[in-house]
Design a protein around this motif. Structure first.
Motif, PDB file in Angstrom:
ATOM      1  N   PRO A  71      39.681  47.490  61.868  1.00  0.00           N
ATOM      2  CA  PRO A  71      38.939  48.414  62.955  1.00  0.00           C
ATOM      3  C   PRO A  71      37.498  48.563  62.472  1.00  0.00           C
ATOM      4  O   PRO A  71      36.605  49.049  63.282  1.00  0.00           O
ATOM      5  CB  PRO A  71      39.627  49.725  62.641  1.00  0.00           C
ATOM      6  CG  PRO A  71      40.327  49.623  61.268  1.00  0.00           C
ATOM      7  CD  PRO A  71      40.733  48.418  61.067  1.00  0.00           C
ATOM      8  N   ARG A 103      45.010  46.975  66.615  1.00  0.00           N
ATOM      9  CA  ARG A 103      43.963  46.675  67.479  1.00  0.00           C
ATOM     10  C   ARG A 103      44.086  45.555  68.976  1.00  0.00           C
ATOM     11  O   ARG A 103      43.456  45.961  69.869  1.00  0.00           O
ATOM     12  CB  ARG A 103      42.592  46.046  66.772  1.00  0.00           C
ATOM     13  CG  ARG A 103      41.723  46.830  65.698  1.00  0.00           C
ATOM     14  CD  ARG A 103      40.540  45.969  65.305  1.00  0.00           C
ATOM     15  NE  ARG A 103      39.775  45.639  66.428  1.00  0.00           N
ATOM     16  CZ  ARG A 103      39.435  44.505  66.673  1.00  0.00           C
ATOM     17  NH1 ARG A 103      40.044  43.468  66.122  1.00  0.00           N
ATOM     18  NH2 ARG A 103      38.500  44.360  67.671  1.00  0.00           N
ATOM     19  N   THR A 104      45.292  44.894  68.651  1.00  0.00           N
ATOM     20  CA  THR A 104      45.614  44.322  69.797  1.00  0.00           C
ATOM     21  C   THR A 104      46.918  44.189  70.352  1.00  0.00           C
ATOM     22  O   THR A 104      47.310  43.870  71.603  1.00  0.00           O
ATOM     23  CB  THR A 104      45.543  42.556  69.305  1.00  0.00           C
ATOM     24  OG1 THR A 104      46.430  42.231  68.044  1.00  0.00           O
ATOM     25  CG2 THR A 104      44.240  42.123  68.650  1.00  0.00           C
ATOM     26  N   PHE A 131      41.649  41.832  62.165  1.00  0.00           N
ATOM     27  CA  PHE A 131      42.134  42.869  62.815  1.00  0.00           C
ATOM     28  C   PHE A 131      41.851  44.107  62.486  1.00  0.00           C
ATOM     29  O   PHE A 131      42.047  45.321  62.853  1.00  0.00           O
ATOM     30  CB  PHE A 131      43.568  42.842  62.805  1.00  0.00           C
ATOM     31  CG  PHE A 131      44.189  41.739  63.648  1.00  0.00           C
ATOM     32  CD1 PHE A 131      43.604  40.974  64.874  1.00  0.00           C
ATOM     33  CD2 PHE A 131      45.685  41.406  63.434  1.00  0.00           C
ATOM     34  CE1 PHE A 131      44.157  39.865  65.357  1.00  0.00           C
ATOM     35  CE2 PHE A 131      46.167  40.400  64.113  1.00  0.00           C
ATOM     36  CZ  PHE A 131      45.521  39.535  65.193  1.00  0.00           C
ATOM     37  N   SER A 156      49.364  44.596  64.494  1.00  0.00           N
ATOM     38  CA  SER A 156      47.985  44.723  64.641  1.00  0.00           C
ATOM     39  C   SER A 156      47.614  45.805  65.567  1.00  0.00           C
ATOM     40  O   SER A 156      47.556  45.693  66.790  1.00  0.00           O
ATOM     41  CB  SER A 156      47.321  43.271  65.352  1.00  0.00           C
ATOM     42  OG  SER A 156      45.892  43.716  65.553  1.00  0.00           O
TER      43      SER A 156
END
Length: 271
Positions: free
Chosen positions: A83, A225-226, A81, A223
């Motif tokens: 970046p 990112r998700t 996860f 997370s």
């Protein structure tokens, strides 16, 4: 909030268990199956949320047996996860090596045995009886399908971004299923029509919700990112209602960490 116990399935394995507080009888029992990262703190937090809704919850650790202990799982999750694309790419060999044992047929057979042991534990808890359900995420979503196929005691199934394993005999599933996906999760979205067809062929009560503009692991609020706060909050509310109808009294959307991250004025687009 919860505690660790040790169960037996061709050797010992650990599980995180948590009971609802208060004097009211539980709404039922719930098996929570972790992502591929193992029994990390996020999964324990999810188990705690369900316990606050009145469920007795057990979250078995299925990966320590093959060397992916929660500490390692957390490290691998942070790599995946990250970046930084370079970190994610360079970490791929480590991830493949760590998770290779989970692809062995012997592991899958053991995991189902362990999950059935978790059901055994749930049934023995006061007020639970046969009111048991399963939910899981990614790896756990897949094993939610598999457990429902192998054990008719399961009364409801809530897989998040999972797919039935190829060997799953879907027509053995007797429980209703509520499945969640993001439309950017290309692999699962591509296979979803086949899953729907198989469920229809098997006479399974199968409902899928696909959230627009989100991808895999949208419920994982650790997370950035998700994670998608709107999709997560809506899926949580739907899950509580579904479980309430299937194994307990109707659930209510009590604020959780997922809800607290962002205020949702309207639900996200679903299909």
């Amino acid at each position: 909030m919860g505690r660790m116990i040790t169960l037996e399935a061709d050797g010992p394995f650990d599980a995180y268990v948590v009971e609802p507080e208060g004097a009211q009888p539980p709404r039922g029992g719930l098996v929570v199956i972790h992502e591929i990262w193992g029994l990390v703190d996020h999964i324990k937090d999810v188990a705690d949320r369900f316990a606050r809704e009145g469920y007795v919850v057990i979250a078995p650790d299925l990966l320590s047996r093959v060397g992916v202990h929660p500490q390692l799982g957390q490290q691998l999750q942070e790599i995946m996860f990250s970046p930084d694309e370079r970190v994610r790419i360079e970490g791929q060999p480590r991830l493949r090596t760590a998770f290779a044992p989970t692809h062995a047929p012997m592991f899958a057979a053991w995991a189902i045995t362990a999950l059935r042991g978790a059901l055994d534990w749930l049934e023995q808890q006061p007020g639970v009886g046969n009111q048991v359900a399963v939910t899981g995420f990614c790896f756990g979503g897949t094993y939610s399908f598999a457990l429902a196929s192998e054990d008719p005691r399961v009364r409801a199934v809530v897989p998040f971004y999972g797919a039935p394993p190829e060997v799953t005999e879907v027509d053995k599933i007797t429980a209703p299923i509520l499945a969640f996906y993001g439309d950017l999760d290309e692999r699962l979205i591509t296979s979803l029509p086949d899953v729907q067809q198989e469920m229809k062929r098997g006479g399974i009560d199968f409902t899928s919700h696909v959230y627009a503009g989100v991808g895999h692991a949208f419920f994982n609020d650790t997370s950035p990112r998700t994670y998608d706060a709107a999709a997560a909050a809506d899926a949580w509310t739907r899950t509580l209602g579904f479980l309430g109808r299937a194994i307990g009294s109707p659930g209510t959307a009590v604020p959780t960490r997922a809800n607290e991250v962002g205020t949702v004025s309207t639900p996200p687009t679903t299909t």
